[in-house]
Design a protein around this motif. Structure first.
Motif, PDB file in Angstrom:
ATOM      1  N   LYS A  68       0.827  -1.211   0.000  1.00 23.29           N
ATOM      2  CA  LYS A  68       0.000   0.000   0.000  1.00 23.29           C
ATOM      3  C   LYS A  68       0.862   1.262   0.000  1.00 23.29           C
ATOM      4  N   ALA A  69       1.999   1.214   0.690  1.00 20.36           N
ATOM      5  CA  ALA A  69       2.899   2.376   0.714  1.00 20.36           C
ATOM      6  C   ALA A  69       3.395   2.690  -0.699  1.00 20.36           C
ATOM      7  N   LEU A  70       3.726   1.648  -1.446  1.00 19.12           N
ATOM      8  CA  LEU A  70       4.196   1.852  -2.824  1.00 19.12           C
ATOM      9  C   LEU A  70       3.074   2.416  -3.699  1.00 19.12           C
ATOM     10  N   LEU A  71       1.892   1.830  -3.604  1.00 18.03           N
ATOM     11  CA  LEU A  71       0.780   2.255  -4.461  1.00 18.03           C
ATOM     12  C   LEU A  71       0.335   3.682  -4.131  1.00 18.03           C
ATOM     13  N   GLU A  72       0.416   4.042  -2.845  1.00 23.64           N
ATOM     14  CA  GLU A  72       0.067   5.414  -2.459  1.00 23.64           C
ATOM     15  C   GLU A  72       1.024   6.419  -3.086  1.00 23.64           C
TER      16      GLU A  72
END
Ligand code: HSE
Length: 298
Positions: A66-70
């Motif tokens: 999720k950190a990457l996609l955000e």
């Protein structure tokens, strides 16, 4: 739109480099299968081998993904399957393998928008969830391979170091669980100048020895006066084990990450096999179940 990966185990700290040094094992690790979904969300759809949370926000792979996609403001969803071979709380980077594996695979499926080095901060979010501290000394070598040095955390700067080809790592994992969070909580928060001097001397020598392939110097640099005296108390027969492996000609010996795993660094496969056999003989007479691995550093 799917990818299957091997996500390696790692040995962090390597005695002289608490929180800044780590290396990647090439024959121990998890498997992961990651595929795009049309739901616009990250789901942990399967975990085998370990009892870990499937809830995305409680799973290190979910949090890292999720950190990457955000960062990309991406609405792409992913399903993540994790086939754990590395046990949680083993000290060989179980949470790092899941975190690093998730961001590595998703980055591939999104056309490699980030370099391996740029993926490190996202994987570190998984470590933050697992241990309360976003240390990079497991996720960096898992993503970059070989040896990694965290030159600084703020700003994050990670350097990939050479890996002398004859190096072998024997890892003993006594099957007791030590949570990184707990073994971090017992470390003293300040270090005397005298100990700091010996620690940075050894770390510098270790890095130098990787470049010059000076195996003896590598071994002599595996010293830790800061953390090992405290954490080793948690590891059954630590001092005896050190004696056993050094008598068999290992280059050096120390705690792997936050333990309970310990490692012996060896030159050459034959020496490593002897060290492995000696550890096996010693530990099988004790009342503790264990696993033993022999790996290259790649
Ligand atoms: N550097 C970290 C620690 C590694 O020793 O707490 C945890 O695997």
């Amino acid at each position: 739109d799917e990818i299957r990966i091997f996500s390696p185990a790692t040995v962090a700290n390597l005695s002289c480099g608490f929180d800044v040094l780590g290396c990647c094992l090439d024959s121990v690790g998890d498997e992961m299968l990651i595929r795009k979904n049309d739901l616009g969300e990250v789901r942990i759809t399967k975990i085998t081998g370990q009892d870990l949370p499937l809830e995305t926000d409680k799973n290190v792979a979910g949090v890292a993904a999720k950190a990457l996609l955000e960062e990309l403001s991406s609405k792409q969803g992913f399903d993540i399957e994790i086939y754990k071979k590395i046990k949680a709380g083993s000290g060989i980077g179980s949470s790092a393998a899941s975190s690093a594996g998730a961001v590595f695979a998703i980055n591939k499926l999104l056309g490699e928008r980030f370099s391996a080095n740029e993926l490190i901060p996202f994987a570190m979010e998984g470590e933050r969830l697992a241990s309360g501290n976003a240390h990079a000394d497991n996720v960096a070598p898992a993503l970059l391979g070989g040896f990694s040095l965290v030159k600084s955390y703020d700003p994050l700067e990670v350097i990939n170091l050479p890996s002398p080809s004859e190096l072998r790592m024997v890892v003993l994992h006594p099957l007791i669980e030590i949570k990184t969070k707990d073994s971090r909580s017992i470390i003293k928060q300040s270090v005397s100048l005298k100990k700091a001097i010996s620690q940075w001397g050894n770390l510098g020598a270790f890095v130098s020895a990787l470049y010059t392939e000076d195996y003896e110097l590598l071994g002599r640099s595996l010293k830790d006066e800061v953390v090992e005296p405290i954490r080793s108390i948690l590891i059954p027969y630590f001092d005896d084990l050190k004696q056993v492996v050094m008598d068999k000609g290992a280059l050096g010996f120390g705690i792997s990450g936050s333990g309970p795993s310990v490692f012996a660094l060896c030159k050459g496969n034959e020496k490593a096999e002897n060290v492995k056999a000696a550890i096996n003989d010693f530990y099988k007479s004790k009342d503790i179940a264990f696993e033993l691995h022999l790996s290259k550093i790649n």
